[in-house]
Design a protein around this motif. Structure first.
Motif, PDB file in Angstrom:
ATOM      1  N   ALA A  22     -51.135  48.767   1.394  1.00  0.00           N
ATOM      2  CA  ALA A  22     -52.091  49.816   1.743  1.00  0.00           C
ATOM      3  C   ALA A  22     -51.298  50.995   2.304  1.00  0.00           C
ATOM      4  N   VAL A  23     -51.275  52.083   1.553  1.00  0.00           N
ATOM      5  CA  VAL A  23     -50.418  53.223   1.915  1.00  0.00           C
ATOM      6  C   VAL A  23     -51.155  54.108   2.927  1.00  0.00           C
ATOM      7  N   SER A  24     -50.693  54.019   4.178  1.00  0.00           N
ATOM      8  CA  SER A  24     -51.407  54.641   5.294  1.00  0.00           C
ATOM      9  C   SER A  24     -50.769  55.938   5.776  1.00  0.00           C
ATOM     10  N   LYS A  25     -49.828  56.472   5.014  1.00  0.00           N
ATOM     11  CA  LYS A  25     -49.142  57.718   5.413  1.00  0.00           C
ATOM     12  C   LYS A  25     -50.152  58.822   5.713  1.00  0.00           C
ATOM     13  N   THR A  26     -49.873  59.559   6.757  1.00  0.00           N
ATOM     14  CA  THR A  26     -50.706  60.663   7.280  1.00  0.00           C
ATOM     15  C   THR A  26     -52.028  60.201   7.919  1.00  0.00           C
ATOM     16  N   GLU A  45     -45.552  53.191   4.445  1.00  0.00           N
ATOM     17  CA  GLU A  45     -45.359  54.537   4.989  1.00  0.00           C
ATOM     18  C   GLU A  45     -44.147  55.160   4.308  1.00  0.00           C
ATOM     19  N   ASN A  46     -44.101  56.516   4.307  1.00  0.00           N
ATOM     20  CA  ASN A  46     -42.969  57.156   3.650  1.00  0.00           C
ATOM     21  C   ASN A  46     -42.214  58.155   4.521  1.00  0.00           C
ATOM     22  N   LYS A  47     -42.481  58.129   5.842  1.00  0.00           N
ATOM     23  CA  LYS A  47     -41.715  58.974   6.758  1.00  0.00           C
ATOM     24  C   LYS A  47     -41.221  58.089   7.906  1.00  0.00           C
ATOM     25  N   TYR A  66     -41.519  50.321   3.665  1.00  0.00           N
ATOM     26  CA  TYR A  66     -41.104  51.717   3.587  1.00  0.00           C
ATOM     27  C   TYR A  66     -41.051  52.101   2.116  1.00  0.00           C
ATOM     28  N   ILE A  67     -41.868  53.075   1.710  1.00  0.00           N
ATOM     29  CA  ILE A  67     -42.006  53.355   0.274  1.00  0.00           C
ATOM     30  C   ILE A  67     -41.414  54.690  -0.132  1.00  0.00           C
ATOM     31  N   GLY A  68     -40.888  55.470   0.836  1.00  0.00           N
ATOM     32  CA  GLY A  68     -40.420  56.817   0.492  1.00  0.00           C
ATOM     33  C   GLY A  68     -38.927  56.871   0.258  1.00  0.00           C
ATOM     34  N   LEU A 150     -37.917  45.541  -8.730  1.00  0.00           N
ATOM     35  CA  LEU A 150     -37.866  46.964  -9.073  1.00  0.00           C
ATOM     36  C   LEU A 150     -39.124  47.689  -8.617  1.00  0.00           C
ATOM     37  N   MET A 151     -38.957  48.990  -8.371  1.00  0.00           N
ATOM     38  CA  MET A 151     -40.079  49.857  -8.022  1.00  0.00           C
ATOM     39  C   MET A 151     -39.976  51.110  -8.889  1.00  0.00           C
ATOM     40  N   ALA A 152     -41.113  51.698  -9.223  1.00  0.00           N
ATOM     41  CA  ALA A 152     -41.080  52.971  -9.953  1.00  0.00           C
ATOM     42  C   ALA A 152     -42.396  53.719  -9.800  1.00  0.00           C
ATOM     43  N   MET A 153     -42.323  55.005 -10.036  1.00  0.00           N
ATOM     44  CA  MET A 153     -43.507  55.866 -10.068  1.00  0.00           C
ATOM     45  C   MET A 153     -43.591  56.496 -11.449  1.00  0.00           C
ATOM     46  N   ALA A 154     -44.752  56.356 -12.064  1.00  0.00           N
ATOM     47  CA  ALA A 154     -44.948  56.950 -13.390  1.00  0.00           C
ATOM     48  C   ALA A 154     -45.189  58.451 -13.256  1.00  0.00           C
ATOM     49  N   GLY A 194     -47.768  51.228  -9.766  1.00  0.00           N
ATOM     50  CA  GLY A 194     -49.204  51.426  -9.660  1.00  0.00           C
ATOM     51  C   GLY A 194     -49.617  52.038  -8.335  1.00  0.00           C
ATOM     52  N   MET A 195     -50.314  53.184  -8.437  1.00  0.00           N
ATOM     53  CA  MET A 195     -50.858  53.899  -7.292  1.00  0.00           C
ATOM     54  C   MET A 195     -52.343  54.123  -7.594  1.00  0.00           C
ATOM     55  N   SER A 196     -53.029  54.887  -6.741  1.00  0.00           N
ATOM     56  CA  SER A 196     -54.481  55.017  -6.926  1.00  0.00           C
ATOM     57  C   SER A 196     -54.878  55.446  -8.344  1.00  0.00           C
ATOM     58  N   ASN A 197     -54.107  56.361  -8.929  1.00  0.00           N
ATOM     59  CA  ASN A 197     -54.544  56.901 -10.228  1.00  0.00           C
ATOM     60  C   ASN A 197     -54.113  56.052 -11.430  1.00  0.00           C
ATOM     61  N   VAL A 210     -48.968  46.589  -5.956  1.00  0.00           N
ATOM     62  CA  VAL A 210     -49.487  47.948  -6.147  1.00  0.00           C
ATOM     63  C   VAL A 210     -49.503  48.648  -4.789  1.00  0.00           C
ATOM     64  N   ARG A 211     -49.257  49.961  -4.810  1.00  0.00           N
ATOM     65  CA  ARG A 211     -49.192  50.753  -3.575  1.00  0.00           C
ATOM     66  C   ARG A 211     -50.337  51.759  -3.600  1.00  0.00           C
ATOM     67  N   ILE A 212     -51.362  51.471  -2.806  1.00  0.00           N
ATOM     68  CA  ILE A 212     -52.599  52.245  -2.917  1.00  0.00           C
ATOM     69  C   ILE A 212     -52.904  52.990  -1.620  1.00  0.00           C
ATOM     70  N   GLY A 213     -53.018  54.316  -1.718  1.00  0.00           N
ATOM     71  CA  GLY A 213     -53.335  55.139  -0.554  1.00  0.00           C
ATOM     72  C   GLY A 213     -54.735  55.712  -0.628  1.00  0.00           C
ATOM     73  N   SER A 214     -54.911  56.771  -1.376  1.00  0.00           N
ATOM     74  CA  SER A 214     -56.168  57.528  -1.339  1.00  0.00           C
ATOM     75  C   SER A 214     -57.392  56.714  -1.747  1.00  0.00           C
ATOM     76  N   LYS A 215     -57.219  55.748  -2.602  1.00  0.00           N
ATOM     77  CA  LYS A 215     -58.377  54.953  -3.012  1.00  0.00           C
ATOM     78  C   LYS A 215     -58.925  54.091  -1.859  1.00  0.00           C
ATOM     79  N   GLU A 219     -58.688  60.940   0.457  1.00  0.00           N
ATOM     80  CA  GLU A 219     -57.661  61.954   0.185  1.00  0.00           C
ATOM     81  C   GLU A 219     -56.885  62.272   1.455  1.00  0.00           C
ATOM     82  N   ARG A 220     -55.633  62.646   1.271  1.00  0.00           N
ATOM     83  CA  ARG A 220     -54.815  63.024   2.435  1.00  0.00           C
ATOM     84  C   ARG A 220     -54.872  64.535   2.643  1.00  0.00           C
ATOM     85  N   ASN A 221     -54.972  64.935   3.934  1.00  0.00           N
ATOM     86  CA  ASN A 221     -54.827  66.362   4.266  1.00  0.00           C
ATOM     87  C   ASN A 221     -53.439  66.547   4.845  1.00  0.00           C
TER      88      ASN A 221
HETATM   89  C1  LIG Z   1     -48.251  58.173  -1.394  1.00  0.00           C
HETATM   90  C2  LIG Z   1     -47.610  57.107  -2.228  1.00  0.00           C
HETATM   91  C3  LIG Z   1     -48.393  56.115  -2.827  1.00  0.00           C
HETATM   92  C4  LIG Z   1     -49.918  56.059  -2.758  1.00  0.00           C
HETATM   93  O1  LIG Z   1     -50.460  57.140  -3.414  1.00  0.00           O
HETATM   94  P1  LIG Z   1     -52.055  57.212  -3.754  1.00  0.00           P
HETATM   95  O2  LIG Z   1     -52.093  58.062  -4.963  1.00  0.00           O
HETATM   96  O3  LIG Z   1     -52.687  57.850  -2.581  1.00  0.00           O
HETATM   97  O4  LIG Z   1     -52.523  55.849  -3.993  1.00  0.00           O
HETATM   98  C5  LIG Z   1     -47.732  55.130  -3.549  1.00  0.00           C
HETATM   99  N1  LIG Z   1     -46.397  55.114  -3.674  1.00  0.00           N
HETATM  100  C6  LIG Z   1     -45.614  56.054  -3.113  1.00  0.00           C
HETATM  101  C7  LIG Z   1     -44.155  55.974  -3.295  1.00  0.00           C
HETATM  102  C8  LIG Z   1     -46.188  57.077  -2.379  1.00  0.00           C
HETATM  103  O5  LIG Z   1     -45.405  58.022  -1.824  1.00  0.00           O
END
Ligand SMILES: *Cc1c(COP(=O)(O)O)cnc(C)c1O
Length: 222
Positions: A22-26, A45-47, A66-68, A150-154, A194-197, A210-215, A219-221
């Motif tokens: 559960a991505v709780s950043k911000t 978290e990423n900071k 730590y995901i950042g 492994l980890m990746a972002m599409a 895998g992220m929210s989208n 899966v790393r899910i934040g906004s869902k 949304e993050r401000n």
């Molecule tokens: C912010 C973040 C996420 C989560 O993003 P959402 O689109 O809010 O689900 C997942 N992975 C990484 C590396 C991120 O920085």
């Protein structure tokens, strides 16, 4: 729906063998606690500073990921408690994590981040760089870390085929590594995509995390 309801619903729909970060950043600590009180324990978290502050005031049985992008000079601030570091993209960072984990008398789980997206801006290793790391004899000496996968972002896009082909690519690479380089190790088991989208595609393509934040948190401000 509040955070507790959203995370509960989300987890119901998730296959049992897939882990949710559960991505709780911000997001404020109250919202993390709402999710925590449903029984969820894994947060991302990423900071470094933000993670450190949240670690200090929130329950100690939270498993922090730590995901950042992580700078070497900051590893020491999270090494005493972090459970998994998702985005390792150099040998120097790996070495540093091992040293700091050793000082903290701990073992830290790590994932190697691959660059799979079209965007130049996303971090991660090329295949050549990946093989340089895993074929280096030095990694045998890293007794205070575990390479867990492994980890990746599409690419951030609505083009489903694009995302599918990027996830196919990393799944094949993961399977190849598991068979040919990590066959002796049960640790190499995680594919963090895998992220929210794009998490639905990631699940079809074999994500184990899966790393899910906004869902979950909205949304993050910034
Ligand atoms: C912010 C973040 C996420 C989560 O993003 P959402 O689109 O809010 O689900 C997942 N992975 C990484 C590396 C991120 O920085």
């Amino acid at each position: 729906m509040n955070t507790a309801e959203k995370i509960t619903d989300f987890k119901k729909a998730l296959p049992k063998n897939v882990k949710l970060v559960a991505v709780s950043k911000t997001k404020p600590e109250e919202e993390i606690l709402q999710a925590y009180h449903t029984g969820h324990k894994i947060f991302g978290e990423n900071k470094v500073q933000e993670l450190r502050a949240k670690y200090e005031s929130l329950p100690k049985d939270i498993e922090w990921h730590y995901i950042g992008h992580l700078q070497r000079n900051k590893v020491k601030y999270i090494a005493p408690f972090v459970s998994m570091i998702h985005a390792v993209d150099s040998m120097r960072l790996l070495r540093k994590i091992n040293n700091e984990a050793k000082k903290a008398k701990r073992e830290i789980q790590v994932l190697l981040q691959m660059h799979i997206a079209k965007e130049q801006t996303k971090f991660g290793l090329s295949e050549t760089e990946l093989y340089e790391i895993i074929e280096s004899p030095e990694i045998e000496e890293f007794k205070n870390l575990k390479i867990c996968g492994l980890m990746a972002m599409a690419t951030f896009t609505d083009n489903k085929e694009q995302i599918e082909s990027e996830f196919d690519y990393i799944k094949n690479l993961f399977d190849e590594l598991k068979e040919n380089h990590f066959s002796e190790s049960d640790d190499f088991a995680e594919l963090s995509i895998g992220m929210s989208n794009d998490y639905e595609i990631a699940l079809q393509k074999g994500a184990s995390i899966v790393r899910i934040g906004s869902k979950i948190f909205g949304e993050r401000n910034y």
